[in-house]
Design a protein around this motif. Structure first.
Motif, PDB file in Angstrom:
ATOM      1  N   GLY A 141      -2.922 -13.163   4.073  1.00  0.00           N
ATOM      2  CA  GLY A 141      -2.257 -11.871   3.975  1.00  0.00           C
ATOM      3  C   GLY A 141      -0.752 -12.032   3.820  1.00  0.00           C
ATOM      4  O   GLY A 141      -0.243 -13.098   3.468  1.00  0.00           O
ATOM      5  N   ASP A 227       0.565  -4.846   7.209  1.00  0.00           N
ATOM      6  CA  ASP A 227      -0.719  -4.246   6.822  1.00  0.00           C
ATOM      7  C   ASP A 227      -0.744  -3.906   5.335  1.00  0.00           C
ATOM      8  O   ASP A 227       0.278  -3.868   4.647  1.00  0.00           O
ATOM      9  CB  ASP A 227      -1.026  -3.004   7.663  1.00  0.00           C
ATOM     10  N   ASP A 228      -1.969  -3.652   4.828  1.00  0.00           N
ATOM     11  CA  ASP A 228      -2.171  -3.400   3.393  1.00  0.00           C
ATOM     12  C   ASP A 228      -1.432  -2.155   2.922  1.00  0.00           C
ATOM     13  O   ASP A 228      -0.945  -2.107   1.789  1.00  0.00           O
ATOM     14  CB  ASP A 228      -3.666  -3.259   3.093  1.00  0.00           C
ATOM     15  N   GLU A 229      -1.362  -1.129   3.760  1.00  0.00           N
ATOM     16  CA  GLU A 229      -0.703   0.110   3.354  1.00  0.00           C
ATOM     17  C   GLU A 229       0.777  -0.119   3.065  1.00  0.00           C
ATOM     18  O   GLU A 229       1.327   0.413   2.098  1.00  0.00           O
ATOM     19  CB  GLU A 229      -0.868   1.172   4.445  1.00  0.00           C
ATOM     20  N   THR A 232       0.979  -1.972  -0.260  1.00  0.00           N
ATOM     21  CA  THR A 232       0.629  -1.091  -1.379  1.00  0.00           C
ATOM     22  C   THR A 232       1.769  -0.144  -1.718  1.00  0.00           C
ATOM     23  O   THR A 232       2.141   0.025  -2.886  1.00  0.00           O
ATOM     24  CB  THR A 232      -0.632  -0.279  -1.051  1.00  0.00           C
TER      25      THR A 232
END
Length: 754
Positions: A141, A227-229, A232
């Motif tokens: 990640g 985190d992914d958010e 993104t």
């Protein structure tokens, strides 16, 4: 002086309800519809304004419209079938109330930290929270290494002197400047001896310094998993920034890039520089779904059903083949319009005054609860053959496009081949080509269509191999769509806001309405930096609604009400059946296994639910009647079997005579089953009933006498007193006299007592 907001485009309002053809799941290339048709449509287009669908086949011809070079040096121009396909599919999707799927799902950012109000009407004060670090991506990640201590600054003069790349000044954007600086480090003595690196943040007015942030050091940095958010939103907010892909490539190669960030609760927001872009709360998809809910189980819309689709799990080949539209004659280069240069860029969807639906002040933004997008973007039609001068930007030729347009007045012929298409679908395609033959409407296509280029009209259309006339196909499409819009919007298809807006946008506009606003951010609002001006001065695009040509007569309209009721009833019923599919399956299983009562009870509950929800229950009531009849038939059959079994048992019992009936022994105990007079009396009555007679014959009387003698000798304890009562008053002998007669009973009594 700025009068009102303007743009070369406008938006068809997004339809809340999506038309999903109920035959969509039956479409096949191999199995034709009973009413499916094959044929082809010939269309002649005329470009009312200069045209350029740019040629991407080679560098030498990239500024020309698509063409085939002729032997004499002229060029035969054509409009690619792929471009026409996209143009017609987009139009058909709007006219058939399709689902909006062609959009970039992005988050947009803003920098108004000190002026932007939140939903709680409190001023954001995020500037003071900006920190700096290094972002790294790996198999586990993304990780953020936070700098310990405060960032410092370095003068741009010093950067110029130390940077290896002396072209630093020519770069406007942060990404490019960081690349220009390269890997230079700037040792700076601190109490802990930290080594700093330049973090360039882009070109700004009166900017004198660049940021210095400590070089990454695992021993003195705090590492966070991001985190992914956060990733993104970071990628999408900065995706259009020059050089972004280079920085993203560095991350994918395992390298670190400098970032700024804000810790918002437990969430991290990433950016570039102190004036980082803070992401809005909602993405484009979020705002679309505020109007048009995405329901994958609802089925494909008409554009998908006709043109086909491809997604992750499924695909369908379209039933429409659209060929290239070739010009009627080749053109020599000297016949082309003069070369045109300019910037073809348009405002990004982040410009919320235009791209979000605005009703009243203050403006809704991508952070406003319940905000929605304006709709489907369409470029407005310029008046006549006029075109607008392309913006020149900052004069940098590298940012400009060059086109050599085909002059107005050329004709282009094409063929559209259709396979296995239904009458309504053919009508939809014809309506998309001609805007339902509404006068004064045009398509536009190709490069610079936002500036008036590529204005197209359908000059001629002919059908080949079809069963009906063009008008009949158009009428069928309009009728089916009016059934839908009557049910959903309480009006005819031709009266809907979506259809009226579409034909209005695709009709001619005055020059001032299609003017591209000034967008040079180096200009002040007083100098008509209109995009900045209209962020704080409320205005919205206006569009005068226009009526579309209709093919429905008064009788058609009168019949729609009843038709709509039938269609809506069928829709409600279909949805009810799907939602209760398991119950229907259970009822069928009960009927198959003969458990009719359970089936009836389940069906009664279904019928009651249908009554409450207003769903047509006539089929279920008929089904119930049929099940009840089957239940009655089963019960009658079972009763008949019982009667037959009883008759057979009686027959077997009668065939053995009375002796077997009253002298029978229990095989396990070897004792008589008739062991007292009360039982014997009951058995005799049953026997007489089985024989359907009132008296015993002589042999039967002899058998009874034998049994009486046995019972008299082996008197049951409960009947001993009864046997001792004198003859005339004895109830047992009274019953015996009824079976044997007075004389025979007395003779038996005397023989037993004597």
């Amino acid at each position: 002086m700025v009068n009102k907001i303007s743009a070369p485009y406008n938006f068809v309002p997004l339809n809340e309800f999506v038309f999903v053809p109920d035959w969509g799941g039956e479409v096949s290339q191999d199995i034709p519809f009973a009413d499916g048709e094959d044929g082809y449509i010939e269309v002649t287009w005329k470009n009312v304004s200069p045209l350029c669908v740019r040629d991407a086949s080679g560098t030498d011809d990239k500024n020309y419209s698509m063409h085939v070079k002729m032997s004499d040096g002229s060029r035969l121009y054509f409009i690619p079938g792929s471009s026409l396909r996209g143009m017609l599919r987009n139009t058909l999707s709007v006219m058939s109330f399709g689902r909006l799927t062609q959009y970039g799902n992005k988050y947009f950012g803003h920098r108004e930290f000190h002026t932007k109000k939140t939903d709680n009407n409190e001023y954001q004060n995020q500037m003071s929270k900006v920190r700096y670090g290094w972002l790294e991506g790996d198999y586990d990640g993304y990780k953020l290494y936070m700098c310990i201590g405060e960032a410092d600054k370095i003068s741009i003069k010093e950067v110029r002197e130390i940077a290896l790349d002396r072209e630093y000044d020519k770069y406007k954007y942060a990404w490019e400047r960081n690349q220009a600086i390269g890997n230079n480090t700037f040792p700076k003595k601190e109490k802990d001896g930290i080594v700093y690196r330049v973090f360039a943040t882009g070109q700004m007015h009166n900017k004198n310094n660049e940021l210095l942030i400590p070089e990454a050091d695992e021993n003195s940095f705090v590492r966070f998993c991001i985190d992914d958010e956060a990733i993104t939103s970071f990628f999408t907010v900065y995706s259009n920034t020059s050089g972004f892909e280079n920085y993203r490539a560095m991350l994918e190669c395992g390298k670190r890039i400098p970032v700024s960030f804000i810790k918002d609760g437990s969430h991290y927001v990433l950016g570039m520089g102190r004036m980082m872009r803070y992401p809005h709360k909602y993405s484009v998809a979020d705002l679309i779904e505020n109007v048009q809910k995405r329901d994958d189980a609802a089925g494909r819309d008409l554009a998908d059903v006709i043109f086909g689709w491809v997604d992750r799990d499924h695909s369908l080949k379209g039933r429409v083949q659209i060929g290239n539209a070739f010009a009627s004659r080749p053109l020599r280069d000297e016949e082309l319009c003069s070369e045109v240069r300019g910037v073809l860029g348009t405002p990004k969807p982040s410009f919320y005054p235009l791209y979000l639906k605005q009703d009243e002040r203050p403006y809704k933004t991508y952070s406003t609860e319940g905000a929605t997008i304006s709709g489907t973007k369409r470029y407005r039609i310029h008046k006549g053959a006029s075109v607008t001068t392309l913006p020149q930007g900052n004069g940098n030729i590298k940012t400009m496009s060059q086109i050599n347009p085909v002059p107005a007045g050329q004709t282009f012929k094409m063929r559209i081949v259709v396979h296995n298409m239904r009458k309504m679908e053919i009508g939809a395609l014809l309506s998309a080509i001609t805007f339902n033959h509404t006068q004064g409407t045009y398509h536009n296509i190709g490069s610079a269509k936002g500036f008036g280029y590529g204005k197209m009209e359908c000059a001629d259309l002919s059908l080949h191999g079809f069963a009906f006339s063009e008008e009949e196909y158009l009428k069928e499409f309009e009728y089916v769509m009016s059934q839908f819009t009557k049910a959903k919007y309480s009006c005819l298809w031709s009266e809907t806001t979506q259809v009226k807006s579409l034909v209005a946008i695709m009709s001619e506009h005055e020059d001032n309405d299609v003017r591209m606003m000034e967008m040079d951010k180096n200009r002040s609002p007083l100098q008509k930096n209109e995009y900045e001006y209209y962020k704080t001065n409320f205005s919205k695009l206006e569009e005068t609604a226009k009526s579309v040509t209709t093919y429905l007569n008064d009788d058609d309209v009168a019949g729609l009400e009843e038709s709509v009721k039938r269609v809506e009833a069928a829709r409600l019923r279909k949805r009810f059946v799907v939602e209760n599919a398991k119950i229907y399956d259970d009822i069928k299983a009960d009927v198959k296994s003969g458990n009719f009562q359970s089936a009836i009870e389940s069906l009664d509950r279904l019928i009651n639910d249908m009554l409450i929800q207003g769903v047509d229950k006539s089929d279920e009531e008929t089904w119930r009647t049929d099940i009840v009849e089957k239940q009655k038939a089963k019960e009658a059959e079972e009763t008949q079997k019982k009667v037959e079994a009883l008759n057979e048992k009686n027959k077997q019992q009668l065939s053995g005579g009375l002796a077997n009936f009253i002298e029978e022994k229990n095989p396990l105990t070897d004792k008589y089953k008739v062991d007292k007079w009360k039982t014997c009396d009951s058995k005799i009555k049953q026997w007489l009933k089985k024989k359907n007679t009132s008296s015993l014959d002589d042999d039967e009387k002899q058998t009874l006498e034998k049994t009486i003698r046995r019972l008299y000798v082996e008197q049951d304890r409960s009947e001993k007193k009864d046997w001792k009562v004198e003859y005339d008053k004895n109830k047992i002998w009274k019953a015996i006299r009824g079976y044997l007669g007075e004389e025979r009973a007395m003779s038996l009594y005397k023989s037993m007592e004597g």
